[in-house]
Design a protein around this motif. Structure first.
Motif, mmCIF file in Angstrom:
data_model
loop_
_atom_site.group_PDB
_atom_site.id
_atom_site.type_symbol
_atom_site.label_atom_id
_atom_site.label_comp_id
_atom_site.label_asym_id
_atom_site.label_seq_id
_atom_site.Cartn_x
_atom_site.Cartn_y
_atom_site.Cartn_z
ATOM 1 N N SER A 71 -124.767 42.229 61.872
ATOM 2 C CA SER A 71 -124.035 43.480 61.712
ATOM 3 C C SER A 71 -124.741 44.420 60.742
ATOM 4 C CB SER A 71 -122.616 43.196 61.218
ATOM 5 O OG SER A 71 -121.927 44.398 60.951
ATOM 6 N N THR A 72 -124.712 45.689 61.062
ATOM 7 C CA THR A 72 -125.256 46.710 60.163
ATOM 8 C C THR A 72 -124.149 47.348 59.326
ATOM 9 O OG1 THR A 72 -125.066 48.341 61.941
ATOM 10 C CG2 THR A 72 -127.193 47.236 61.686
ATOM 11 N N ASN A 73 -122.932 46.819 59.453
ATOM 12 C CA ASN A 73 -121.804 47.332 58.680
ATOM 13 C C ASN A 73 -121.297 46.296 57.671
ATOM 14 O OD1 ASN A 73 -121.524 49.910 60.054
ATOM 15 N ND2 ASN A 73 -120.809 48.741 61.818
ATOM 16 N N PHE A 74 -120.802 45.188 58.192
ATOM 17 C CA PHE A 74 -120.212 44.146 57.345
ATOM 18 C C PHE A 74 -120.756 42.812 57.822
ATOM 19 C CE2 PHE A 74 -117.152 41.423 55.378
ATOM 20 C CZ PHE A 74 -116.575 42.147 54.342
ATOM 21 N N ASN A 75 -121.778 42.297 57.130
ATOM 22 C CA ASN A 75 -122.444 41.083 57.600
ATOM 23 C C ASN A 75 -121.972 39.840 56.848
ATOM 24 O OD1 ASN A 75 -123.715 41.262 55.126
ATOM 25 N ND2 ASN A 75 -125.657 42.025 55.961
ATOM 26 N N ASP A 76 -122.743 38.757 56.947
ATOM 27 C CA ASP A 76 -122.336 37.490 56.330
ATOM 28 C C ASP A 76 -122.310 37.560 54.806
ATOM 29 O OD1 ASP A 76 -125.273 36.199 55.496
ATOM 30 O OD2 ASP A 76 -125.331 37.432 57.294
ATOM 31 N N ASN A 77 -123.100 38.462 54.202
ATOM 32 C CA ASN A 77 -123.030 38.651 52.758
ATOM 33 C C ASN A 77 -121.653 39.179 52.335
ATOM 34 O OD1 ASN A 77 -125.482 37.704 51.880
ATOM 35 N ND2 ASN A 77 -126.504 39.691 51.898
ATOM 36 N N GLY A 78 -121.112 40.089 53.151
ATOM 37 C CA GLY A 78 -119.779 40.604 52.871
ATOM 38 C C GLY A 78 -118.729 39.510 52.943
ATOM 39 N N LEU A 79 -118.881 38.595 53.919
ATOM 40 C CA LEU A 79 -117.960 37.458 54.026
ATOM 41 C C LEU A 79 -118.074 36.550 52.798
ATOM 42 C CD1 LEU A 79 -118.362 36.380 57.777
ATOM 43 C CD2 LEU A 79 -116.424 37.575 56.739
ATOM 44 N N PHE A 80 -119.315 36.270 52.405
ATOM 45 C CA PHE A 80 -119.547 35.418 51.236
ATOM 46 C C PHE A 80 -118.934 36.029 49.982
ATOM 47 C CE2 PHE A 80 -122.404 34.631 47.557
ATOM 48 C CZ PHE A 80 -122.128 33.289 47.365
ATOM 49 N N HIS A 81 -119.125 37.318 49.789
ATOM 50 C CA HIS A 81 -118.567 37.993 48.612
ATOM 51 C C HIS A 81 -117.035 37.989 48.633
ATOM 52 C CE1 HIS A 81 -122.531 40.472 48.238
ATOM 53 N NE2 HIS A 81 -122.674 39.212 47.856
ATOM 54 N N SER A 82 -116.451 38.134 49.803
ATOM 55 C CA SER A 82 -114.984 38.110 49.907
ATOM 56 C C SER A 82 -114.438 36.744 49.500
ATOM 57 C CB SER A 82 -114.551 38.444 51.337
ATOM 58 O OG SER A 82 -115.014 39.731 51.726
ATOM 59 N N ALA A 83 -115.134 35.675 49.931
ATOM 60 C CA ALA A 83 -114.720 34.335 49.519
ATOM 61 C C ALA A 83 -114.910 34.133 48.019
ATOM 62 C CB ALA A 83 -115.514 33.280 50.302
ATOM 63 N N MET A 84 -115.954 34.735 47.452
ATOM 64 C CA MET A 84 -116.180 34.632 46.011
ATOM 65 C C MET A 84 -115.099 35.373 45.223
ATOM 66 S SD MET A 84 -118.657 32.615 45.391
ATOM 67 C CE MET A 84 -118.999 32.953 43.664
ATOM 68 N N MET A 85 -114.479 36.372 45.813
ATOM 69 C CA MET A 85 -113.353 37.033 45.156
ATOM 70 C C MET A 85 -112.192 36.051 45.000
ATOM 71 S SD MET A 85 -113.289 40.883 46.773
ATOM 72 C CE MET A 85 -111.998 41.381 45.643
ATOM 73 N N LEU A 86 -111.937 35.257 46.030
ATOM 74 C CA LEU A 86 -110.888 34.236 45.934
ATOM 75 C C LEU A 86 -111.271 33.161 44.921
ATOM 76 C CD1 LEU A 86 -110.007 33.795 49.729
ATOM 77 C CD2 LEU A 86 -108.718 35.072 47.998
ATOM 78 N N TYR A 87 -112.548 32.817 44.868
ATOM 79 C CA TYR A 87 -113.020 31.843 43.881
ATOM 80 C C TYR A 87 -112.805 32.364 42.462
ATOM 81 C CZ TYR A 87 -116.467 29.294 41.042
ATOM 82 O OH TYR A 87 -117.090 28.570 40.053
ATOM 83 N N THR A 88 -113.103 33.643 42.230
ATOM 84 C CA THR A 88 -112.925 34.235 40.902
ATOM 85 C C THR A 88 -111.453 34.265 40.510
ATOM 86 O OG1 THR A 88 -114.898 35.602 41.292
ATOM 87 C CG2 THR A 88 -113.448 36.258 39.488
ATOM 88 N N VAL A 89 -110.577 34.561 41.469
ATOM 89 C CA VAL A 89 -109.138 34.505 41.204
ATOM 90 C C VAL A 89 -108.729 33.095 40.774
ATOM 91 C CG1 VAL A 89 -106.870 34.580 42.318
ATOM 92 C CG2 VAL A 89 -108.487 36.441 42.686
ATOM 93 N N SER A 90 -109.285 32.095 41.441
ATOM 94 C CA SER A 90 -108.946 30.708 41.120
ATOM 95 C C SER A 90 -109.427 30.326 39.720
ATOM 96 C CB SER A 90 -109.562 29.763 42.156
ATOM 97 O OG SER A 90 -109.107 30.064 43.461
ATOM 98 N N VAL A 91 -110.615 30.807 39.336
ATOM 99 C CA VAL A 91 -111.123 30.534 37.986
ATOM 100 C C VAL A 91 -110.215 31.172 36.941
ATOM 101 C CG1 VAL A 91 -113.053 30.918 36.404
ATOM 102 C CG2 VAL A 91 -113.509 30.288 38.771
ATOM 103 N N PHE A 92 -109.787 32.397 37.204
ATOM 104 C CA PHE A 92 -108.877 33.075 36.280
ATOM 105 C C PHE A 92 -107.559 32.314 36.162
ATOM 106 C CE2 PHE A 92 -105.675 36.467 35.431
ATOM 107 C CZ PHE A 92 -106.133 36.843 34.173
ATOM 108 N N GLY A 93 -107.057 31.832 37.290
ATOM 109 C CA GLY A 93 -105.831 31.048 37.279
ATOM 110 C C GLY A 93 -105.985 29.764 36.498
ATOM 111 N N LEU A 94 -107.151 29.131 36.607
ATOM 112 C CA LEU A 94 -107.417 27.902 35.855
ATOM 113 C C LEU A 94 -107.362 28.161 34.349
ATOM 114 C CD1 LEU A 94 -108.624 24.863 36.165
ATOM 115 C CD2 LEU A 94 -110.747 25.967 35.500
ATOM 116 N N PHE A 95 -108.050 29.213 33.906
ATOM 117 C CA PHE A 95 -108.042 29.545 32.472
ATOM 118 C C PHE A 95 -106.625 29.865 31.990
ATOM 119 C CE2 PHE A 95 -112.696 30.826 32.921
ATOM 120 C CZ PHE A 95 -113.145 29.729 32.221
ATOM 121 N N GLN A 96 -105.874 30.616 32.791
ATOM 122 C CA GLN A 96 -104.514 30.985 32.396
ATOM 123 C C GLN A 96 -103.630 29.749 32.272
ATOM 124 O OE1 GLN A 96 -103.214 34.482 31.970
ATOM 125 N NE2 GLN A 96 -101.917 33.104 30.812
#
Length: 334
Positions: A256-281
């Motif tokens: 894709s020239t719009n939203f490729n696999d890097n975009g998918l990977f970054h979206s999953a990393m957003m959920l990972y970052t939320v989980s890390v924040f939840g762990l610290f809290q």
């Protein structure tokens, strides 16, 4: 009783009432006390944003188009990639601003999210303005990798500090030893990353991925020890999803020239970052409840001691009066 009441009020002023978590105190300060607390708002908003990016990426795909050239990688200039990088920067910056805890624990969490956020900011600048090979491209790419390495080690060290402050994992080495060892490993890792940059022996992204895996495993272990099994599981699942997306590169996203696999990977990393924040809290909330309960138990012991002393005085004083009266009567008879 009055002194005990004032001491308890002073305790609540410093630590918050025993039943309030740091997330609820944060909510009260931000004006959200009557709805969700600030922690819940942050988790819900950024989780929804990540799912929104997944939906957007799915919607803009050309499912009937024939496979072409893969658009991911270091020279990726698609808008889906740089937009998710900036979203991750905003996410990390928000979590650094409202980081839970007090003292060195809070500062370590702030630094961890700040380093991660700066790494994603560099990635966003790279993919949006300097996707092609140039001196600026190379400088920003190396900076992003170095900041990502430091951020991963900082998250693991922050988790260690929080768990130790919670009174858990006492068999682990001291925070100073972990800090020195972690700093040495981080320096070695950064050196290897720089040496192997643009090397045909081993791609630099391999070191970044291995470092991310090690940091994730450390967070899971510390989370389980700190009593946050649910967020540890969320970290493992979300990071696993990100790795799978990064390795498999599903079609037609990788073309894709719009939203490729890097975009998918970054979206999953957003959920990972939320989980890390939840762990610290979670760990910090348990740590604050432990500290507050320990302080209140001390107050109760002081109160009980004062009550016992008062009771002994009340029981002993009448006896001394009776004894004095008997003595005087006896003396008068003689």
């Amino acid at each position: 009783e009055r002194w005990l009441k004032e001491a308890r009020l002073h305790c609540e002023g410093l630590l918050g009432p025993p039943h309030l978590s740091s997330g609820e105190q944060m909510a009260s300060a931000m004006g959200f006390a009557n709805t969700f607390d600030a922690f819940s708002i942050i988790v819900v908003c950024f989780s929804a944003l990540a799912l929104g990016f997944f939906t957007l990426g799915y919607a803009v795909q050309s499912w009937e188009e024939q496979p072409g050239i893969e658009t991911g990688g270091e020279a990726d200039g698609t808008w889906g990639t740089w937009l998710t990088c900036y979203a991750l920067f905003v996410e990390c910056a928000t979590m650094a601003i409202v980081a839970p805890g007090e003292g060195v624990v809070k500062y370590s969490i702030v630094i961890a999210f700040a380093l991660d956020g700066l790494s994603w900011l560099c990635s966003g600048l790279l993919h949006s303005f300097f996707p092609t090979s140039s001196s600026a491209h190379d400088t920003i790419w190396v900076s992003a990798m170095l900041l990502s390495n430091l951020g991963s080690f900082a998250k693991a060290y922050a988790a260690h500090l929080a768990v130790r402050e919670h009174g858990k994992c006492q068999c682990c080495p001291s925070s100073r030893v972990i800090g020195i060892a972690g700093g040495a490993i981080a320096a070695l890792w950064i050196g290897l990353t720089l040496v192997l940059y643009e090397s045909f022996i081993l791609p630099d992204w391999v070191f970044v991925m291995v470092k991310q895996v090690l940091a994730m495993l450390a967070l899971v272990v510390y989370g389980v020890n700190g009593g946050s099994a649910r967020w540890s599981a969320a970290i493992f699942v979300s990071f696993g999803a990100a790795v799978v997306l990064d390795i498999l590169k599903p079609e037609p996203f990788k073309y894709s020239t719009n939203f490729n696999d890097n975009g998918l990977f970054h979206s999953a990393m957003m959920l990972y970052t939320v989980s890390v924040f939840g762990l610290f809290q979670d760990i910090v909330d348990a740590m604050e409840v432990h500290s507050s309960n320990r302080f209140l138990r001390g107050l109760q012991e002081v109160k009980q001691h004062l009550q016992d002393r008062a009771k002994s005085v009340e029981e002993g004083w009448p006896l001394r009066e009776d004894g004095a009266g008997a003595c005087c009567t006896s003396a008068g008879a003689r």
